[in-house]
Design an enzyme around this catalytic site. Structure first.
Site, PDB file in Angstrom:
ATOM      1  N   ASP A 107       0.795  -1.233   0.000  1.00  0.00           N
ATOM      2  CA  ASP A 107       0.000   0.000   0.000  1.00  0.00           C
ATOM      3  C   ASP A 107       0.829   1.286   0.000  1.00  0.00           C
ATOM      4  O   ASP A 107       0.398   2.314   0.538  1.00  0.00           O
ATOM      5  CB  ASP A 107      -0.991  -0.012   1.167  1.00  0.00           C
ATOM      6  N   ASP A 167      -7.399  -3.796  -5.186  1.00  0.00           N
ATOM      7  CA  ASP A 167      -7.083  -2.479  -4.617  1.00  0.00           C
ATOM      8  C   ASP A 167      -5.744  -1.939  -5.128  1.00  0.00           C
ATOM      9  O   ASP A 167      -5.527  -0.735  -5.201  1.00  0.00           O
ATOM     10  CB  ASP A 167      -6.997  -2.547  -3.073  1.00  0.00           C
ATOM     11  N   GLY A 225      -9.522 -17.191  -7.764  1.00  0.00           N
ATOM     12  CA  GLY A 225      -9.910 -15.976  -7.056  1.00  0.00           C
ATOM     13  C   GLY A 225     -10.515 -16.322  -5.705  1.00  0.00           C
ATOM     14  O   GLY A 225     -10.978 -17.447  -5.486  1.00  0.00           O
ATOM     15  N   ARG A 239     -16.392  -2.198  -2.583  1.00  0.00           N
ATOM     16  CA  ARG A 239     -15.210  -1.348  -2.729  1.00  0.00           C
ATOM     17  C   ARG A 239     -14.190  -1.945  -3.695  1.00  0.00           C
ATOM     18  O   ARG A 239     -13.485  -1.210  -4.387  1.00  0.00           O
ATOM     19  CB  ARG A 239     -14.576  -1.016  -1.385  1.00  0.00           C
ATOM     20  N   TRP A 243     -12.596   0.130  -6.554  1.00  0.00           N
ATOM     21  CA  TRP A 243     -11.152   0.236  -6.861  1.00  0.00           C
ATOM     22  C   TRP A 243     -10.922  -0.158  -8.316  1.00  0.00           C
ATOM     23  O   TRP A 243     -10.042   0.386  -8.987  1.00  0.00           O
ATOM     24  CB  TRP A 243     -10.308  -0.652  -5.949  1.00  0.00           C
ATOM     25  N   SER A 355     -14.590  -3.281   7.112  1.00  0.00           N
ATOM     26  CA  SER A 355     -14.290  -4.706   7.137  1.00  0.00           C
ATOM     27  C   SER A 355     -15.423  -5.418   7.866  1.00  0.00           C
ATOM     28  O   SER A 355     -15.508  -5.358   9.088  1.00  0.00           O
ATOM     29  CB  SER A 355     -12.965  -4.855   7.893  1.00  0.00           C
ATOM     30  N   SER A 358     -18.222 -11.937   7.538  1.00  0.00           N
ATOM     31  CA  SER A 358     -19.389 -12.766   7.211  1.00  0.00           C
ATOM     32  C   SER A 358     -18.986 -14.225   7.436  1.00  0.00           C
ATOM     33  O   SER A 358     -17.802 -14.522   7.611  1.00  0.00           O
ATOM     34  CB  SER A 358     -19.797 -12.565   5.743  1.00  0.00           C
TER      35      SER A 358
HETATM   36  N1  GLY Z   1      -7.629  -1.412   0.506  1.00  0.00           N
HETATM   37  C1  GLY Z   1      -8.355  -1.951   1.591  1.00  0.00           C
HETATM   38  C2  GLY Z   1      -9.761  -1.522   1.618  1.00  0.00           C
HETATM   39  O1  GLY Z   1     -10.261  -0.937   0.655  1.00  0.00           O
HETATM   40  O2  GLY Z   1     -10.413  -1.800   2.627  1.00  0.00           O
END
Ligand code: GLY
Length: 394
Positions: A107, A167, A225, A239, A243, A355, A358
């Site tokens: 990151d 991401d 995947g 998300r 991304w 986050s 589940s």
């Molecule tokens: N890059 C981690 C997130 O979007 O939670």
């Protein structure tokens, strides 16, 4: 998406929203100058942390976006204050990469683009430039020639970590920038290889996306995947899809590969086709109104940024469509998600999900239905993009 019937944000509302963001950021400076915002709020309020998480660059990015807005609106004292605070944070980022504090992951772009690349672009700060180049050097250490991808997490020799995540597309503009300022093509070459591997594997036939994708550690062959933060393996984490949208716009910006326009549009349409009534997605695109699941407002802001970036490269007609959709997403965020009462939150945008554990995913549970740092940052970025021809940080 047919935008007919959906209101778009008006220029006066953009002004109001950015003024609110600037004021809220200024109010937060005493708490977050020598410290950073946690990735997510708790009951609406961010706590202070050291510069150790992957998300710390977003707060510094908010300082730079606020600085730009203050300068343009002749709020000089506030611009100076923001500049001072941002410089203190840039020094923290310099020390972090120099001393390799919590940089053993991919990151580096999320961390160093909105903080140090922004600082260099806006103020020609040489120390920020040096820090961002060190971060690019760190990022390319995670490239695997066997498989042609940048590994997201974990140590480089573990088969269970031999994977990329969608991401990462937003970490790559740092590498293009590094090539631009150093003249060394090694950064760009790695970014291009990673993009192609990601495009070939994370985008499914129906244009939904995998969050993470594994490769065989011995041969580099694509394996399978899986999800980490989505609801389940076969679903589309909102998300991750977002991304993908912004990531493909950045990929096109830097490569001009025609194939990426089509991929951008496909991933975008899948996202838009799975939006609920108010256009702000639930945390996984599997869910819709009535499912009683939390939203992820940050995804809408990220997609708005992707639309406004891609609008620069397509026909006038298509660009008008992309800008109209971005305007609708922002209107809904502005009306229903932006913080209105500063006694209830020190963030900018409510109802994001970081986050959400589940029964079928592998993530921990935190930051559900809260503000988060990137949701706030990308909301400001999208408003900024709407307000002018923005010299982008990414
Ligand atoms: N890059 C981690 C997130 O979007 O939670």
């Amino acid at each position: 998406m047919d935008t007919f019937g959906n209101p778009k944000i008006k220029s006066g509302e953009i002004e109001e929203a950015m003024d609110f963001c600037l004021n809220q950021v200024i109010n937060n400076l005493p708490k977050f100058t020598y410290k950073f915002q946690n990735a997510y709020s708790v009951d609406g309020f961010y706590q202070e942390i050291d510069n150790t998480d992957w998300t710390c660059g977003f707060w510094t990015g908010e300082l730079w976006l606020s600085y730009e807005w203050a300068l343009e609106h002749e709020r000089t004292d506030e611009a100076n204050k923001l500049h001072e605070a941002a410089k203190i944070q840039v020094e923290s980022f310099y020390q972090r990469i120099k001393n390799k504090v919590a940089v053993d992951h991919h990151d580096m772009g999320f961390l160093y683009t909105p903080s140090c690349v922004a600082a260099y672009k806006l103020t020609k700060d040489e120390r920020a430039k040096e820090a961002a180049i060190m971060a690019a050097d760190q990022l390319i250490t995670r490239f695997h020639g066997v498989g042609n991808f940048i590994q997201a997490w974990g140590s480089m020799d573990e088969p269970e970590n031999y994977r990329l995540i969608i991401d990462c597309l937003l970490n790559l503009p740092l590498l293009y920038w590094a090539t631009e300022v150093t003249g060394d093509n090694k950064y760009r070459d790695i970014a291009q290889k990673h993009i192609q591997t990601a495009v070939d594997n994370v985008i499914r036939e129906d244009y939904s996306t995998w969050h993470t994708f594994y490769f065989d550690i011995n041969t580099g062959k694509p394996s399978h995947g899986s999800t980490c933060q989505g609801y389940q393996d076969g679903s589309a984490w909102a998300r991750g899809q977002a991304w993908g949208v912004y990531g493909m716009a950045c990929a096109y910006r830097y490569t001009r590969e025609e194939e990426y326009i089509e991929k951008f549009d496909g991933v975008l349409q899948y996202f838009l086709n799975h939006l609920p009534q108010d256009l702000i997605p639930y945390w996984d695109l599997e869910f819709t109104d009535g499912d009683q699941q939390p939203k992820d407002s940050s995804s809408a802001s990220i997609v708005a940024c992707g639309l406004l970036e891609m609008a620069k490269y397509v026909s006038d007609e298509k660009a008008a469509e992309y800008m109209a959709i971005a305007g609708c997403l922002l209107k809904s965020l502005y009306d229903n998600y932006q913080v209105k009462d500063v006694n209830k939150s020190n963030g900018l945008v409510l109802h994001s999900t970081y986050s959400n554990h589940s029964p079928y995913n592998t993530c921990n549970h935190y930051g559900v239905d809260e503000c988060n740092s990137w949701g706030d940052y990308f909301y400001m970025e999208a408003l900024t993009r709407m307000s002018k021809d923005w010299n982008q940080y990414w």
